[in-house]
Design an enzyme around this catalytic site. Structure first.
Site, short mmCIF file in Angstrom:
data_model
loop_
_atom_site.label_atom_id
_atom_site.label_comp_id
_atom_site.label_asym_id
_atom_site.label_seq_id
_atom_site.Cartn_x
_atom_site.Cartn_y
_atom_site.Cartn_z
N GLU A 1 0.83 -1.19 0.00
CA GLU A 1 0.00 0.00 0.00
C GLU A 1 0.87 1.25 0.00
O GLU A 1 1.76 1.41 0.82
CB GLU A 1 -0.90 -0.07 1.24
CG GLU A 1 -0.98 1.20 2.03
CD GLU A 1 -1.62 1.02 3.40
OE1 GLU A 1 -1.43 0.00 4.08
OE2 GLU A 1 -2.31 1.96 3.78
N ASP B 1 -0.31 -1.56 6.21
CA ASP B 1 -0.08 -1.08 7.58
C ASP B 1 -0.89 -1.92 8.57
O ASP B 1 -1.95 -2.42 8.25
CB ASP B 1 -0.54 0.38 7.73
CG ASP B 1 0.39 1.34 6.98
OD1 ASP B 1 1.51 0.89 6.62
OD2 ASP B 1 0.00 2.49 6.79
N ASP C 1 -2.86 -1.15 10.79
CA ASP C 1 -3.90 -0.34 11.42
C ASP C 1 -5.22 -0.52 10.67
O ASP C 1 -5.31 -1.33 9.76
CB ASP C 1 -3.47 1.13 11.48
CG ASP C 1 -3.30 1.74 10.10
OD1 ASP C 1 -3.62 1.06 9.09
OD2 ASP C 1 -2.85 2.88 10.00
N ASP D 1 -6.91 1.35 8.52
CA ASP D 1 -6.93 1.59 7.09
C ASP D 1 -6.19 0.50 6.34
O ASP D 1 -6.59 0.08 5.27
CB ASP D 1 -6.32 2.96 6.78
CG ASP D 1 -7.27 4.08 7.19
OD1 ASP D 1 -8.49 3.85 7.16
OD2 ASP D 1 -6.78 5.17 7.57
#
Ligand code: 0RA
Length: 669
Positions: free
Chosen positions: A451, A531, A533, A535
């Site tokens: 990403e 990541d 997290d 998102d």
């Protein structure tokens, strides 16, 4: 449902000694995955389903109306029904109570007896004894014949006799079990939402049964988002409860699945037969483009489809095609209709009951019984024929939608040909963003889908360029759930993935299954690296959904993985520990600080971009040290299903779900 006469007969024959004895339980403890699929989160939840399936059987046989599931404080689960209660009398051959036989002998549900019509059943159909084997404590309480009986077990062995502990005017079975942590080493914590989803599904598939789920655990972690955007645990104490009850069954299931979609026709079309193969189908068209068909055999979700799905597709196309031709609705249409065109914007649930199902495929969730194809095809076509005759206005709307789909498909084919023309010839024509590896042996090569450009840059620096290729993806790749086929292939990101992989678009074969040619696949590991997290999980979910819908064969062959970047770096002086869980973080703090946290710093990684290329290599990319999570068909299907059910415009619950399930995949690679 069995007729009354048969019911009486069944009751008579249902004495304690009709229960057959097959196998011991040591085998289950030795190789639990063989019996419940895995020993991770899936397997853990499977224990509950196995017990509930037995209650559903009681309900299907006409003896039970209510099932009550409670998650207790210590993650024990208590499943209560108001069925007949497991028989407690002596088993002639076994010289012990039938209850003990049912609980300690594999396959001794009493249901192996052909007279007892078993329609429900766990994925592996192993019964409560299997749950018993994998529990460190199981208590069976039976209300029957005016008494309350109780017996306790540990790891499958009785630790008490069958005792009468009271009197009772009702009947039923209460099984309380605690999963054995020495078996379920990864986790013994039940997830409310996972259980809720399955129980909801069961209530739709078996209308008229009331299933209640209650969570009695204290301090259920509840998060809330503060003004600064950070999410905080509130520590609020909540007991959750849901009652699942469906009066209309699949018709309501469709409404649930399609909540938030604009309907094309006012009411779902239903197919119902109670012949040798009971068939229950509901279908609805919406104005979207997705095809969503969920199929079940004996309440088991058949992820890989099979003969019932094939029959449904055949019957649907045949009926619609006949109708359109007969009524001259295709006069202006020049192209040709392909089977998929009949299913754009279709949401359907297919549920069949098969006495002796043959399950095939990698996950044993593909129905093989050939006699089912024509039965489902005929039933579907007959019900559709009737619907179309009786609803000419709706019929016209559906046919117009099909023609539109066929037209869009022609455009999609053009877009696809563009993708194919650019396909790899010795490395030429690769996407500009791809940092390819030097080796050309697909078995050794890995493609990281990363990403963002900045993380992509770090990955390019940190990788082993011999065998690791990097393809950065910009932002959120197209949400293929929402897009029409032609739009999906217009997306540069989507095209880049096809080109880099060296594959072309999957094609549907005669039986309606999509397959792709993997002979020129350039990497045998496709690793999604995002990541750690919310998102990041969202993006991973989107990419997974894309693979599930368009490149299922990649998942099926075990080529798709998730990378697992660490969450923390715990440091003291020169000593460093990477941590993936809070428990590891606490242990590392303890270890480095020798009991005090003085001088120990904890760095929370928010994104891949925060790591140096060296750190990324050490923790996440180095084949010798990293942990990859292989995406299996089951967990991809789970992700797709739950994700797809949450794809409405209602963003907050979706976010919460993704956060909650950021780590749904099991560690098996
Ligand atoms: C064996 C035989 C009978 C019922 C059951 C098992 C049974 C098992 C479970 C597990 C959870 N709930 C259950 N309810 C019933 C037949 C009972 C009879 O003949 O009376």
């Amino acid at each position: 449902m069995i007729e009354n006469e048969e019911m009486k007969m069944a009751e008579e024959q249902y004495s304690a000694n009709s229960i057959q004895v097959l196998e011991g339980l040591e085998a289950v403890r030795k190789r639990p995955s063989m019996y419940i699929g895995d020993i991770g989160e899936r397997g853990l939840h499977h224990l509950v389903y196995e017990v509930v399936d037995n209650c559903i059987d009681e309900a299907m046989a006409g003896y039970c109306t209510d099932i009550d599931v409670k998650i207790l404080e210590d993650n024990s689960v208590r499943v209560q029904d108001n069925g007949r209660g497991i028989p407690t009398g002596m088993h002639e051959k076994e010289h012990r109570s039938a209850l003990e036989v049912v609980l300690t002998v594999l396959h001794a549900g009493g249901k192996f007896d052909k007279n007892s019509y078993k329609v429900s059943g766990g994925l592996h159909g192993v019964g409560v004894s299997c749950v018993n084997a994998l529990s460190d404590l199981l208590v069976a309480e039976i209300h029957r014949e005016g008494k309350v009986f109780q017996q306790k077990y540990s790891k499958g062995k009785p630790i008490s006799r069958v005792e009468v502990i009271g009197e009772s005017n009702d009947s039923g079975t209460i099984i309380t079990f605690h999963p054995d942590p020495t078996i379920f080493q990864l986790t013994t914590v039940y997830k409310y939402d996972t259980l809720a989803n399955r129980l909801r599904e069961l209530s739709y598939l078996n209308k008229g049964i009331r299933i209640t789920l209650t969570d009695l655990r204290e301090k259920v972690e509840e998060f809330e988002t503060a003004e600064d955007g950070e999410r905080h645990a509130t520590g609020r104490q909540v007991h959750r409860q849901d009652v699942f009850y469906s009066e209309k069954g699949l018709r309501e299931f469709i409404d649930y699945l399609d909540a938030g979609e604009a309907k094309l026709i006012p009411d779902a079309v239903c197919v119902n037969t109670d012949k040798i193969i009971p068939i229950d189908i509901a279908l609805q068209y919406n104005t979207g483009f997705r095809e969503r068909i969920y199929s079940y055999v004996n309440n088991i979700n058949t992820i890989e489809g099979g003969t019932h799905l094939q029959g449904f597709k055949m019957g649907l196309s045949r009926s619609l095609k006949n109708y359109a031709e007969k009524n001259n609705l295709l006069a202006k249409f020049k192209g040709d209709l392909s089977p998929e065109d009949f299913r754009e914007g279709l949401t359907a649930v297919i549920s069949v009951k098969v006495a002796e199902p043959q399950f095939e495929g990698q996950t044993k969730t593909k129905l093989g019984n050939s006699e089912v194809t024509s039965a489902v095809s005929q039933a579907t076509a007959a019900a559709m024929d009737q619907y179309l005759e009786e609803h000419p206005k709706e019929a016209k709307t559906i046919v117009e939608k099909i023609v539109l789909a066929a037209t869009a498909r022609a455009a999609a084919r053009k877009a696809r040909e563009m993708v194919q023309r650019k396909s790899p010839m010795g490395g030429a024509g690769m996407p500009g963003k791809l940092a390819d590896c030097s080796d050309h042996d697909p078995e050794k090569c890995e493609l990281f889908l990363v990403e963002g450009d900045s993380a992509g840059g770090t990955a390019k620096q940190g990788r082993d360029r011999r065998i690791q290729a990097i393809l950065p993806l910009r932002g959120k790749i197209l949400n293929v759930e929402k897009a029409a086929q032609d739009r999906a292939f217009e997306s540069q990101e989507v095209r880049n993935i096809y080109t880099a992989l060296g594959v072309t678009v999957a094609q549907e074969d005669e039986s309606g299954e999509k397959h792709m040619d993997l002979s020129r696949l350039r990497y045998h590991k496709v690793i999604i690296m995002t990541d750690a997290d919310v998102d990041g999980s969202h993006i991973a979910c989107l990419i997974l959904t894309f693979f599930f819908r368009y490149m299922f064969d990649l998942i099926k062959n075990g080529y798709v993985y998730l990378a697992t970047p660490p969450l923390y770096l715990v440091k003291k002086g020169k000593e460093e520990r990477y941590c993936w869980t809070d428990a590891q973080r606490d242990a590392a703090t303890e270890e480095l600080g020798h009991g005090s946290d003085k001088g120990v710093t904890v760095q929370r990684y928010k994104g891949l971009g925060e790591m140096s290329d060296e750190q990324l290599w050490e923790t996440t990319m180095d084949p010798a040290r990293r942990v990859l999570r292989q995406i299996t068909i089951e967990n991809a299907a789970d992700a797709e299903r739950t994700f797809s059910m949450l794809m409405g415009d209602d963003v907050p619950p979706r976010r919460a779900f993704i956060e909650e399930n950021a780590h749904y995949a099991n560690i098996d690679a």
